[in-house]
Design an enzyme around this catalytic site. Structure first.
Site, mmCIF file in Angstrom:
data_model
loop_
_atom_site.group_PDB
_atom_site.id
_atom_site.type_symbol
_atom_site.label_atom_id
_atom_site.label_comp_id
_atom_site.label_asym_id
_atom_site.label_seq_id
_atom_site.Cartn_x
_atom_site.Cartn_y
_atom_site.Cartn_z
ATOM 1 N N SER A 81 31.523 34.499 35.755
ATOM 2 C CA SER A 81 30.113 34.643 35.391
ATOM 3 C C SER A 81 29.720 33.756 34.224
ATOM 4 C CB SER A 81 29.813 36.109 35.065
ATOM 5 O OG SER A 81 30.000 36.914 36.201
ATOM 6 N N HIS A 140 39.828 34.461 31.751
ATOM 7 C CA HIS A 140 39.742 34.704 30.310
ATOM 8 C C HIS A 140 40.855 33.994 29.544
ATOM 9 C CE1 HIS A 140 36.647 37.918 30.383
ATOM 10 N NE2 HIS A 140 37.128 38.123 31.583
ATOM 11 N N ARG A 170 42.712 42.610 37.065
ATOM 12 C CA ARG A 170 41.305 42.434 37.447
ATOM 13 C C ARG A 170 41.092 41.036 38.013
ATOM 14 N NH1 ARG A 170 36.627 45.307 35.780
ATOM 15 N NH2 ARG A 170 34.703 44.094 35.598
ATOM 16 N N ASP A 471 26.666 33.668 41.363
ATOM 17 C CA ASP A 471 27.404 32.909 40.350
ATOM 18 C C ASP A 471 28.851 32.644 40.730
ATOM 19 O OD1 ASP A 471 28.043 35.588 40.130
ATOM 20 O OD2 ASP A 471 28.015 35.629 37.942
ATOM 21 N N HIS A 472 29.420 33.453 41.611
ATOM 22 C CA HIS A 472 30.798 33.286 42.084
ATOM 23 C C HIS A 472 31.056 34.347 43.140
ATOM 24 C CE1 HIS A 472 31.923 36.906 39.877
ATOM 25 N NE2 HIS A 472 31.310 36.400 38.827
#
Length: 559
Positions: A81, A140, A170, A471-472
């Site tokens: 995102s 991340h 995740r 967005d993805h």
């Protein structure tokens, strides 16, 4: 380009009129994949999105939302995102966090910068603490970057290193935490062989420990603070691999929500709390889930929870996580510089703008959309509305989330006549998709589709234009697949659920009563991506995009 009025002036589009209300709708985590039982979007039978795809083929297409198209290092890197909204708003492709860190590590420049020199001052007498997500998901953080940073820090004088590892599950498969922890332990063992005191100090699941965002639930950060800074947690182990294995055996346990733990020595004492004179580096390169911890580590006046003890440390982020707040004030790698983005161009050209989402994605339609910049460009021309997200739950419990509320506020903004552009993010497909609950994700997709319907009905009433995209990917494929594309099975023969984003393309659709006759998607941009969207909606506003923007996806064909 300068910032004078003339420099910001957009040229009129030769064929498209101004004055139409344009709705830009971003469906978060909504990719396009083969229809099957693991495609929650397909199973949900979303009638609005289905009609956009099948009603006017020349006004619907797919665009890229991963890899190089959004500034990530390789085509194997799934979008997310943050980079997605950067690309949507910027209209150009910028090297993103992961790539910037790769370049800095490969060249060694990371160790020459002010940020590393700042924390290095503590190496002689203090401990270097590394905090972040232990994963190779690339959203991340990346484990290989952590391994390189460990080696580099040791080479440049770190004598005592402690890692506070947050498990993922995740952006990667649930259960992969054990393998990642084993890999980390091997790297630390190699350092110990060279005389470096290097150990894992604490851990916990990313969604339960430390990595909250947008101030949704400060208890998440407090649990991390207690384990990392104070050395206190409900679970104590001598070995981090054993810790992860044992905690995963707890009822309903998974990597995302693993309970916090600390590693203790033979006397039962934590191997490291964060103390005066220590250095701390948060090694995530993505910003949104590090900002809250950065505030707790850096702010002198902090009242979100009782920190109990605030050590005098030298703290740096892998990157600066919040430009407007200058947070953290020290960082190892400079973030991408994104100027002259579409939001500022539109406002400087008098386009009145409304942006809305709920808390978990509000920063994406504002901060990330505007080039990692907070606040308004012109308060008289802009309004940003945040709908508070549900807190203290996993989103599969309430999969409708705040889609209806977002749609209602957006509908009202459209019908008010006060705005020329409304942009919204509907988070359902992504946030519920991350839970791995397929049934709930199906409900989430239905809710998002209903929200789109409400917004499009308002656009119909005012004679406006819509642009719907994503967005993805996420919800369109919720199972891990083998090399043949078949659902992958675990050692017990069970299907492996996928909770991460995907590398699938995302849809984009245009329409509405205000769309000029002859407008259609171009056929000569087969590899178009999210960065092409800004020029597209600038055209829909009756303006040409700046010359260095990625080209518009649309053309006007004379009938």
């Amino acid at each position: 380009m300068g910032s004078s009025g003339d420099a910001w002036k957009l040229k009129d589009h030769p064929k498209l009129p101004k004055g139409k209300t344009v709705a830009v709708i971003v469906l978060d985590g909504w990719g396009e994949a083969k229809p099957n039982e693991f495609n929650a979007i397909h199973v949900a039978e979303t009638p609005v999105m289905y009609s956009l795809k099948n009603g006017a083929p020349e006004k619907w297409r797919l665009i890229k939302a991963h890899g190089n198209a959004v500034g990530l290092p390789t085509e194997d890197d799934m979008g997310n995102s943050e980079v997605g909204h950067n690309a949507l708003g910027a209209g150009r492709i910028f090297a993103q966090g992961a790539k910037l860190v790769d370049l800095a590590l490969a060249s060694g420049k990371i160790y020459e910068g002010e940020g590393f020199k700042y924390v290095k001052e503590c190496f002689e007498k203090g401990t270097l603490h590394l905090i972040g997500l232990l994963s190779d998901g690339g959203v991340h953080s990346r484990l290989d970057q952590v391994q390189l940073l460990l080696k580099g820090a040791a080479k440049h004088g770190a004598k005592r290193i402690r890692v506070h590892a947050l498990t993922d599950g995740r952006d990667v498969l649930d259960g992969s935490s054990v393998g990642f922890m084993e890999t980390l332990e091997n790297s630390l063992a190699q350092l110990r062989e060279k005389g470096i005191d290097a150990q894992v100090a604490s851990g916990g699941g990313r969604m339960y420990v430390t990595m909250d965002r947008y101030e949704n639930d400060w208890d998440v950060v407090k649990r991390g603070w207690d384990a990392q800074v104070l050395g206190e947690a409900p679970h104590k182990f001598k070995d981090p691999v054993e810790a992860v294995k044992k905690l995963r055996q707890e009822p309903n346990a998974n990597d995302q929500y693993l309970a916090p733990f600390v590693i203790v020595d033979d006397n039962g004492k934590p191997v490291a709390a964060i103390l005066d004179g220590d250095a701390v580096v948060t090694f995530n390169f993505r910003a949104d889930r590090m900002v809250m911890l950065a505030k707790a580590l850096e702010y002198e006046n902090f009242d979100k929870f009782d920190r109990v003890r605030v050590p005098k440390i030298r703290y740096a982020g892998m990157l600066q996580y919040h430009g407007e707040l200058q947070l953290p004030s020290h960082y190892l790698v400079s973030p991408p510089e994104i100027a002259r983005h579409s939001g500022e161009y539109l406002v400087r050209n008098g386009v009145r703008t409304f942006a809305c989402s709920e808390t978990v994605k509000f920063g994406h339609v504002t901060f990330f959309w505007n080039g990692n910049r907070s606040g308004y460009f012109n308060e008289k021309l802009e309004e940003y509305v945040e709908i508070p997200s549900d807190s203290g739950i996993t989103f599969n419990v309430k999969p409708k989330m705040k889609a209806l509320e977002i749609a209602e506020r957006t509908r009202d903004a459209i019908l008010s006549g006060k705005f020329d552009q409304v942009r919204v993010n509907l988070p359902n497909g992504d946030m519920v998709g991350h839970t791995g609950d397929i049934k709930a994700t199906i409900e989430a997709c239905k809710s998002a589709d209903e929200a789109v319907k409400m917004i499009l009905e308002a656009i119909e009433q005012v004679g406006g234009i819509y642009l719907v995209t994503a967005d993805h990917g996420n919800a369109e494929d919720m199972v891990k697949r083998n090399k043949k594309g078949e659902p992958a099975l675990d050692k017990n023969g069970n299907i492996q659920i996928l909770t991460s984003h995907t590398c699938e393309p995302v849809p984009i659709a245009i329409g509405g009563p205000g769309l000029a006759p002859g407008v259609r998607f171009r056929q000569d941009l087969p590899t178009g991506g999210l960065a092409n969207v800004a020029a597209t909606f600038m055209n829909l506003h009756g303006s040409e995009a700046p010359s260095d923007y990625e080209p518009s996806l649309i053309e006007v064909v004379d009938n």
